[in-house]
Design an enzyme around this catalytic site. Structure first.
Site, PDB file in Angstrom:
ATOM      1  N   ASN A  19      -4.213   2.013 -13.496  1.00  0.00           N
ATOM      2  CA  ASN A  19      -3.380   1.142 -12.831  1.00  0.00           C
ATOM      3  C   ASN A  19      -1.862   1.712 -12.925  1.00  0.00           C
ATOM      4  O   ASN A  19      -1.597   2.490 -13.734  1.00  0.00           O
ATOM      5  CB  ASN A  19      -3.523  -0.282 -13.392  1.00  0.00           C
ATOM      6  CG  ASN A  19      -2.709  -1.282 -12.915  1.00  0.00           C
ATOM      7  OD1 ASN A  19      -2.641  -1.501 -11.626  1.00  0.00           O
ATOM      8  ND2 ASN A  19      -1.994  -1.939 -13.690  1.00  0.00           N
ATOM      9  N   ASN A  38       1.739   3.049  -2.655  1.00  0.00           N
ATOM     10  CA  ASN A  38       1.261   3.951  -3.516  1.00  0.00           C
ATOM     11  C   ASN A  38      -0.190   4.510  -2.786  1.00  0.00           C
ATOM     12  O   ASN A  38      -0.260   5.736  -3.124  1.00  0.00           O
ATOM     13  CB  ASN A  38       0.902   3.180  -4.988  1.00  0.00           C
ATOM     14  CG  ASN A  38       2.323   3.229  -5.691  1.00  0.00           C
ATOM     15  OD1 ASN A  38       2.734   4.284  -6.264  1.00  0.00           O
ATOM     16  ND2 ASN A  38       2.720   1.918  -5.767  1.00  0.00           N
ATOM     17  N   MET A  90      -3.657  -7.182  -7.254  1.00  0.00           N
ATOM     18  CA  MET A  90      -2.969  -8.176  -8.144  1.00  0.00           C
ATOM     19  C   MET A  90      -4.061  -9.294  -8.586  1.00  0.00           C
ATOM     20  O   MET A  90      -3.835 -10.249  -8.971  1.00  0.00           O
ATOM     21  CB  MET A  90      -1.777  -9.100  -7.355  1.00  0.00           C
ATOM     22  CG  MET A  90      -0.656  -8.061  -6.749  1.00  0.00           C
ATOM     23  SD  MET A  90      -0.049  -6.902  -8.184  1.00  0.00           S
ATOM     24  CE  MET A  90       1.155  -8.322  -8.739  1.00  0.00           C
ATOM     25  N   ARG A  91      -5.331  -9.010  -8.842  1.00  0.00           N
ATOM     26  CA  ARG A  91      -6.286  -9.707  -9.355  1.00  0.00           C
ATOM     27  C   ARG A  91      -6.586  -9.168 -10.596  1.00  0.00           C
ATOM     28  O   ARG A  91      -6.758  -8.063 -10.993  1.00  0.00           O
ATOM     29  CB  ARG A  91      -7.622  -9.758  -8.718  1.00  0.00           C
ATOM     30  CG  ARG A  91      -7.429 -10.467  -7.432  1.00  0.00           C
ATOM     31  CD  ARG A  91      -8.798 -10.305  -6.545  1.00  0.00           C
ATOM     32  NE  ARG A  91      -9.992 -10.999  -7.177  1.00  0.00           N
ATOM     33  CZ  ARG A  91     -10.175 -12.076  -7.239  1.00  0.00           C
ATOM     34  NH1 ARG A  91      -9.535 -13.195  -6.555  1.00  0.00           N
ATOM     35  NH2 ARG A  91     -11.421 -12.639  -7.632  1.00  0.00           N
ATOM     36  N   HIS A 118       1.978   0.246 -13.051  1.00  0.00           N
ATOM     37  CA  HIS A 118       2.694  -1.270 -13.502  1.00  0.00           C
ATOM     38  C   HIS A 118       4.346  -0.695 -13.481  1.00  0.00           C
ATOM     39  O   HIS A 118       4.529   0.235 -13.861  1.00  0.00           O
ATOM     40  CB  HIS A 118       2.378  -1.634 -14.851  1.00  0.00           C
ATOM     41  CG  HIS A 118       2.903  -2.964 -15.364  1.00  0.00           C
ATOM     42  ND1 HIS A 118       2.565  -4.225 -14.704  1.00  0.00           N
ATOM     43  CD2 HIS A 118       4.005  -3.205 -15.955  1.00  0.00           C
ATOM     44  CE1 HIS A 118       3.418  -5.109 -15.096  1.00  0.00           C
ATOM     45  NE2 HIS A 118       4.176  -4.511 -15.838  1.00  0.00           N
ATOM     46  N   GLY A 163       0.826  -1.365   0.026  1.00  0.00           N
ATOM     47  CA  GLY A 163       0.007   0.218  -0.006  1.00  0.00           C
ATOM     48  C   GLY A 163       0.772   1.350   0.161  1.00  0.00           C
ATOM     49  O   GLY A 163       0.302   2.274   0.353  1.00  0.00           O
TER      50      GLY A 163
HETATM   51  C1  GAR Z   1       3.890  -1.418  -7.356  1.00  0.00           C
HETATM   52  O1  GAR Z   1       5.229  -1.424  -7.528  1.00  0.00           O
HETATM   53  C2  GAR Z   1       2.980  -1.582  -8.486  1.00  0.00           C
HETATM   54  O2  GAR Z   1       3.669  -1.025  -9.680  1.00  0.00           O
HETATM   55  C3  GAR Z   1       2.964  -3.181  -8.735  1.00  0.00           C
HETATM   56  O3  GAR Z   1       2.896  -3.493  -7.144  1.00  0.00           O
HETATM   57  C4  GAR Z   1       3.313  -2.574  -6.462  1.00  0.00           C
HETATM   58  C5  GAR Z   1       2.662  -2.254  -5.209  1.00  0.00           C
HETATM   59  O4  GAR Z   1       3.260  -1.580  -4.228  1.00  0.00           O
HETATM   60  N1  GAR Z   1       1.669  -3.463  -9.420  1.00  0.00           N
HETATM   61  C6  GAR Z   1       1.806  -4.507 -10.269  1.00  0.00           C
HETATM   62  O5  GAR Z   1       2.833  -5.296 -10.417  1.00  0.00           O
HETATM   63  C7  GAR Z   1       0.615  -4.671 -11.049  1.00  0.00           C
HETATM   64  N2  GAR Z   1       1.031  -5.644 -12.152  1.00  0.00           N
HETATM   65  P1  GAR Z   1       2.593  -0.879  -3.118  1.00  0.00           P
HETATM   66  O6  GAR Z   1       1.435  -2.068  -2.803  1.00  0.00           O
HETATM   67  O7  GAR Z   1       3.445  -0.590  -2.165  1.00  0.00           O
HETATM   68  O8  GAR Z   1       1.680   0.321  -3.617  1.00  0.00           O
END
Ligand code: GAR
Length: 212
Positions: A108, A14, A91-92, A110, A12
């Protein structure tokens, strides 16, 4: 105020920077709802500590399939009257019914420069491939996995001694700047689509609202 729902499965960070930017008035959104599909996601604690009015863990096992689970999420999003759905480490894969319901209102982030290295391990895949530059991408979500129109990107060099963790940490530094900045631009400026291209509006205060 532009109400947003954040969907998150993990740490979390972000979500945290979006909440901080909103609290400081740097990003004109109100996080009205946080949904997680993981009971132990740190994102849930971050949301509760920040005083988000609706913080929900929804267990996928309580629903027959992806469409039913997403319909439950959509009902909460509707109830909270959220304009935007912000995926932050969610991640779903979303069902096509959910994508259609909120088309062009789901974004989203990535951890790679799409369209390179889509999928669940964008950081590891870029590293394993030997890419010399990677980064992060904020994009609209459509039916293609990590394939929707791109809103913004930042590059990050891949260093010879990088590990997955060190590269991800430097990419996350950029994510934490890019995501709130993109959200601000989205709600203040708005965009139109030219095929798969996002063309930002020249005039601010463009209204691109879902009808409630
Ligand atoms: C982030 O780095 C995001 O880009 C990635 O998960 C992480 C979540 O971080 N998302 C993916 O890989 C989606 N395919 P967070 O939970 O600290 O925000």
């Amino acid at each position: 105020m532009n109400k947003i729902a954040v969907m998150a499965s993990g740490r979390g960070t972000n979500l945290k920077v979006i909440l901080e930017a909103a609290a400081k008035g740097k990003c004109p959104v109100e996080v009205a709802l946080v949904i997680s599909d993981k009971s132990d996601a740190a994102a849930l604690d971050i949301a509760r500590e920040a005083g988000v009015p609706n913080v929900l863990y929804i267990d996928p096992k309580d629903y027959g399939d992806r469409t039913a689970f997403d319909a439950a999420c959509a009902a909460h999003i509707d109830q909270a009257e959220c304009e935007w759905i912000v995926l932050a480490g969610y991640m779903r894969i979303l069902s096509s019914a959910f994508v259609q319901r909120f088309r062009n209102h789901i974004i989203n982030i990535h951890p790679a420069l799409l369209p390179a290295f889509p999928g669940p391990d964008g950081v590891g895949d870029a590293l394993a491939h030997g890419a010399k530059v990677s980064g992060c991408t904020v994009h609209l979500v459509d039916e293609a996995l990590d394939g929707g129109p791109i809103l913004g990107q930042v590059t990050v060099p891949v260093l010879d001694d990088d590990t997955r963790d060190s590269l991800h940490a430097r990419i996350q530094e950029q994510e934490h700047k890019l995501y709130p900045a993109m959200l601000k631009k989205l709600v203040e400026q708005g965009f139109e689509l030219d095929g798969h291209r996002v063309i930002w509006n020249r005039e601010p205060n463009f209204v691109n609202r879902l009808s409630w």
